[in-house]
Design a protein around this motif. Structure first.
Motif, PDB file in Angstrom:
ATOM      1  N   ALA A  37      35.383  48.369  20.804  1.00  0.00           N
ATOM      2  CA  ALA A  37      34.705  47.451  21.737  1.00  0.00           C
ATOM      3  C   ALA A  37      33.328  47.071  21.195  1.00  0.00           C
ATOM      4  CB  ALA A  37      34.595  48.086  23.122  1.00  0.00           C
ATOM      5  N   LEU A  38      32.589  48.036  20.655  1.00  0.00           N
ATOM      6  CA  LEU A  38      31.273  47.740  20.084  1.00  0.00           C
ATOM      7  C   LEU A  38      31.399  46.775  18.912  1.00  0.00           C
ATOM      8  CD1 LEU A  38      29.752  51.327  20.260  1.00  0.00           C
ATOM      9  CD2 LEU A  38      28.997  49.338  21.585  1.00  0.00           C
ATOM     10  N   LYS A  39      32.399  46.996  18.064  1.00  0.00           N
ATOM     11  CA  LYS A  39      32.615  46.088  16.931  1.00  0.00           C
ATOM     12  C   LYS A  39      32.911  44.680  17.418  1.00  0.00           C
ATOM     13  CE  LYS A  39      34.118  49.467  13.537  1.00  0.00           C
ATOM     14  NZ  LYS A  39      35.256  50.027  12.781  1.00  0.00           N
ATOM     15  N   SER A  40      33.633  44.563  18.530  1.00  0.00           N
ATOM     16  CA  SER A  40      33.955  43.232  19.055  1.00  0.00           C
ATOM     17  C   SER A  40      32.701  42.480  19.510  1.00  0.00           C
ATOM     18  CB  SER A  40      34.976  43.335  20.190  1.00  0.00           C
ATOM     19  OG  SER A  40      34.365  43.738  21.394  1.00  0.00           O
ATOM     20  N   PHE A  41      31.614  43.220  19.752  1.00  0.00           N
ATOM     21  CA  PHE A  41      30.316  42.615  20.076  1.00  0.00           C
ATOM     22  C   PHE A  41      29.489  42.347  18.824  1.00  0.00           C
ATOM     23  CE2 PHE A  41      30.742  44.352  24.447  1.00  0.00           C
ATOM     24  CZ  PHE A  41      30.368  43.231  25.159  1.00  0.00           C
ATOM     25  N   TRP A 126      19.889  43.731  38.904  1.00  0.00           N
ATOM     26  CA  TRP A 126      20.651  43.504  37.678  1.00  0.00           C
ATOM     27  C   TRP A 126      21.619  42.331  37.804  1.00  0.00           C
ATOM     28  CZ3 TRP A 126      18.124  45.884  34.183  1.00  0.00           C
ATOM     29  CH2 TRP A 126      17.563  47.134  34.428  1.00  0.00           C
ATOM     30  N   VAL A 127      21.448  41.495  38.814  1.00  0.00           N
ATOM     31  CA  VAL A 127      22.389  40.404  39.067  1.00  0.00           C
ATOM     32  C   VAL A 127      22.598  39.512  37.848  1.00  0.00           C
ATOM     33  CG1 VAL A 127      20.699  38.814  40.081  1.00  0.00           C
ATOM     34  CG2 VAL A 127      23.119  38.682  40.756  1.00  0.00           C
ATOM     35  N   GLU A 128      21.570  39.281  37.069  1.00  0.00           N
ATOM     36  CA  GLU A 128      21.735  38.411  35.896  1.00  0.00           C
ATOM     37  C   GLU A 128      22.594  39.063  34.811  1.00  0.00           C
ATOM     38  OE1 GLU A 128      17.899  38.673  33.198  1.00  0.00           O
ATOM     39  OE2 GLU A 128      17.377  38.487  35.312  1.00  0.00           O
ATOM     40  N   TYR A 129      22.886  40.351  34.940  1.00  0.00           N
ATOM     41  CA  TYR A 129      23.710  41.060  33.955  1.00  0.00           C
ATOM     42  C   TYR A 129      25.163  41.225  34.392  1.00  0.00           C
ATOM     43  CZ  TYR A 129      19.336  42.129  31.652  1.00  0.00           C
ATOM     44  OH  TYR A 129      18.125  42.011  31.020  1.00  0.00           O
ATOM     45  N   VAL A 130      25.523  40.691  35.543  1.00  0.00           N
ATOM     46  CA  VAL A 130      26.887  40.866  36.044  1.00  0.00           C
ATOM     47  C   VAL A 130      27.913  40.294  35.067  1.00  0.00           C
ATOM     48  CG1 VAL A 130      28.512  40.153  37.852  1.00  0.00           C
ATOM     49  CG2 VAL A 130      26.273  41.083  38.476  1.00  0.00           C
ATOM     50  N   SER A 131      27.694  39.096  34.605  1.00  0.00           N
ATOM     51  CA  SER A 131      28.655  38.466  33.695  1.00  0.00           C
ATOM     52  C   SER A 131      28.778  39.259  32.393  1.00  0.00           C
ATOM     53  CB  SER A 131      28.220  37.030  33.403  1.00  0.00           C
ATOM     54  OG  SER A 131      29.103  36.437  32.491  1.00  0.00           O
ATOM     55  N   ARG A 132      27.663  39.694  31.859  1.00  0.00           N
ATOM     56  CA  ARG A 132      27.672  40.479  30.623  1.00  0.00           C
ATOM     57  C   ARG A 132      28.376  41.822  30.847  1.00  0.00           C
ATOM     58  NH1 ARG A 132      22.148  42.059  27.643  1.00  0.00           N
ATOM     59  NH2 ARG A 132      21.852  39.847  27.899  1.00  0.00           N
ATOM     60  N   THR A 133      28.150  42.412  32.010  1.00  0.00           N
ATOM     61  CA  THR A 133      28.804  43.682  32.340  1.00  0.00           C
ATOM     62  C   THR A 133      30.311  43.499  32.425  1.00  0.00           C
ATOM     63  OG1 THR A 133      26.818  44.413  33.510  1.00  0.00           O
ATOM     64  CG2 THR A 133      28.893  45.541  34.043  1.00  0.00           C
ATOM     65  N   GLU A 134      30.743  42.412  33.063  1.00  0.00           N
ATOM     66  CA  GLU A 134      32.181  42.129  33.144  1.00  0.00           C
ATOM     67  C   GLU A 134      32.771  41.933  31.745  1.00  0.00           C
ATOM     68  OE1 GLU A 134      32.362  40.059  37.574  1.00  0.00           O
ATOM     69  OE2 GLU A 134      32.034  38.792  35.807  1.00  0.00           O
ATOM     70  N   ASP A 135      32.051  41.253  30.895  1.00  0.00           N
ATOM     71  CA  ASP A 135      32.516  41.055  29.517  1.00  0.00           C
ATOM     72  C   ASP A 135      32.654  42.400  28.805  1.00  0.00           C
ATOM     73  OD1 ASP A 135      33.215  39.621  27.147  1.00  0.00           O
ATOM     74  OD2 ASP A 135      31.149  39.801  26.456  1.00  0.00           O
ATOM     75  N   GLY A 136      31.667  43.260  28.964  1.00  0.00           N
ATOM     76  CA  GLY A 136      31.713  44.573  28.308  1.00  0.00           C
ATOM     77  C   GLY A 136      32.877  45.423  28.767  1.00  0.00           C
ATOM     78  N   TRP A 137      33.058  45.515  30.080  1.00  0.00           N
ATOM     79  CA  TRP A 137      34.192  46.301  30.586  1.00  0.00           C
ATOM     80  C   TRP A 137      35.520  45.672  30.173  1.00  0.00           C
ATOM     81  CZ3 TRP A 137      33.085  50.978  31.469  1.00  0.00           C
ATOM     82  CH2 TRP A 137      31.942  51.373  32.161  1.00  0.00           C
ATOM     83  N   GLY A 138      35.575  44.340  30.180  1.00  0.00           N
ATOM     84  CA  GLY A 138      36.804  43.667  29.758  1.00  0.00           C
ATOM     85  C   GLY A 138      37.152  43.988  28.308  1.00  0.00           C
ATOM     86  N   ARG A 139      36.131  44.000  27.452  1.00  0.00           N
ATOM     87  CA  ARG A 139      36.379  44.344  26.046  1.00  0.00           C
ATOM     88  C   ARG A 139      36.864  45.790  25.915  1.00  0.00           C
ATOM     89  NH1 ARG A 139      33.235  40.968  22.049  1.00  0.00           N
ATOM     90  NH2 ARG A 139      32.531  39.182  23.261  1.00  0.00           N
ATOM     91  N   MET A 140      36.303  46.679  26.696  1.00  0.00           N
ATOM     92  CA  MET A 140      36.745  48.076  26.643  1.00  0.00           C
ATOM     93  C   MET A 140      38.202  48.199  27.076  1.00  0.00           C
ATOM     94  SD  MET A 140      33.438  50.197  27.921  1.00  0.00           S
ATOM     95  CE  MET A 140      31.839  49.451  27.713  1.00  0.00           C
ATOM     96  N   HIS A 142      40.486  45.918  26.927  1.00  0.00           N
ATOM     97  CA  HIS A 142      41.307  45.314  25.876  1.00  0.00           C
ATOM     98  C   HIS A 142      41.487  46.292  24.713  1.00  0.00           C
ATOM     99  CE1 HIS A 142      43.077  42.158  23.440  1.00  0.00           C
ATOM    100  NE2 HIS A 142      42.258  42.515  22.460  1.00  0.00           N
ATOM    101  N   GLN A 143      40.427  46.983  24.339  1.00  0.00           N
ATOM    102  CA  GLN A 143      40.535  47.939  23.226  1.00  0.00           C
ATOM    103  C   GLN A 143      41.364  49.160  23.604  1.00  0.00           C
ATOM    104  OE1 GLN A 143      39.902  47.105  20.257  1.00  0.00           O
ATOM    105  NE2 GLN A 143      38.933  45.192  20.874  1.00  0.00           N
ATOM    106  N   ILE A 144      41.341  49.544  24.860  1.00  0.00           N
ATOM    107  CA  ILE A 144      42.226  50.634  25.304  1.00  0.00           C
ATOM    108  C   ILE A 144      43.679  50.184  25.156  1.00  0.00           C
ATOM    109  CG2 ILE A 144      42.993  51.961  27.315  1.00  0.00           C
ATOM    110  CD1 ILE A 144      40.007  51.997  28.180  1.00  0.00           C
ATOM    111  N   GLU A 145      43.955  48.951  25.521  1.00  0.00           N
ATOM    112  CA  GLU A 145      45.314  48.427  25.348  1.00  0.00           C
ATOM    113  C   GLU A 145      45.728  48.498  23.874  1.00  0.00           C
ATOM    114  OE1 GLU A 145      45.929  44.387  26.494  1.00  0.00           O
ATOM    115  OE2 GLU A 145      48.081  44.561  26.273  1.00  0.00           O
ATOM    116  N   ASN A 146      44.828  48.085  22.981  1.00  0.00           N
ATOM    117  CA  ASN A 146      45.139  48.153  21.548  1.00  0.00           C
ATOM    118  C   ASN A 146      45.400  49.585  21.107  1.00  0.00           C
ATOM    119  OD1 ASN A 146      44.846  45.405  21.291  1.00  0.00           O
ATOM    120  ND2 ASN A 146      42.752  45.511  20.510  1.00  0.00           N
ATOM    121  N   LEU A 147      44.607  50.503  21.618  1.00  0.00           N
ATOM    122  CA  LEU A 147      44.781  51.915  21.258  1.00  0.00           C
ATOM    123  C   LEU A 147      46.144  52.445  21.708  1.00  0.00           C
ATOM    124  CD1 LEU A 147      43.556  54.691  20.310  1.00  0.00           C
ATOM    125  CD2 LEU A 147      42.824  54.966  22.695  1.00  0.00           C
TER     126      LEU A 147
END
Length: 149
Positions: A37-41, A126-140, A142-147
């Motif tokens: 997930a970190l690499k995807s960022f 932290w309202v301005e970080y909601v979208s970024r937080t959703e992106d981060g959890w979504g990437r995680m 997705h990477q669990i699915e790959n694993l």
């Protein structure tokens, strides 16, 4: 009373609910999907610590190097209900200790796989970080699915 906002993301898995649940609590699996997930960022994914005490009241601590800075995340498991639910606090610096974010992972078994939903409740500042937080959890997720593929 403090105000809270939510980041919410869902992901459908082909893997069973049990496998998805276990991927959140097994340190060797967390290391793999978190690094991916970190690499995807575009980050180095230089994981330093993955410590998990998977019991209600148990703590976790994850860290990785981002340049010269160690990014740290820690929290406490509030609820563990295999394979349906994990609730934990999510803290990124000491200022969050008194009013931590709370993350709820709900896993619903389906005929072929499961549906995982993460709801991350955080202080409204932290309202301005909601979208970024959703992106981060979504990437995680997705990477669990790959694993687990």
């Amino acid at each position: 009373m403090d105000s809270r906002v939510e980041a919410r993301v869902s992901h459908r898995f082909k893997a069973t609910a049990e496998r998805v649940y276990d991927a959140w609590l097994a340190p060797e699996q967390v290391r793999v999907w978190m690094a991916a997930a970190l690499k995807s960022f575009g980050l180095a994914a230089d994981i330093r610590r993955i410590e998990i005490d998977a019991r209600v009241g148990g703590k976790f601590f994850f860290s990785d190097m981002r340049g010269e800075t160690e990014a740290r995340h820690w929290g406490t498991y509030l609820e563990l209900d295999r394979p349906r639910k994990i609730v934990f606090t999510w803290i990124i610096d000491e200022s969050g200790e008194t009013n931590p974010s709370v993350v709820t992972l709900t896993i619903q078994p389906e005929a072929e796989g499961c549906l995982a939903t993460i709801v991350h409740e955080m202080d409204a500042k932290w309202v301005e970080y909601v979208s970024r937080t959703e992106d981060g959890w979504g990437r995680m997720l997705h990477q669990i699915e790959n694993l687990l593929a």
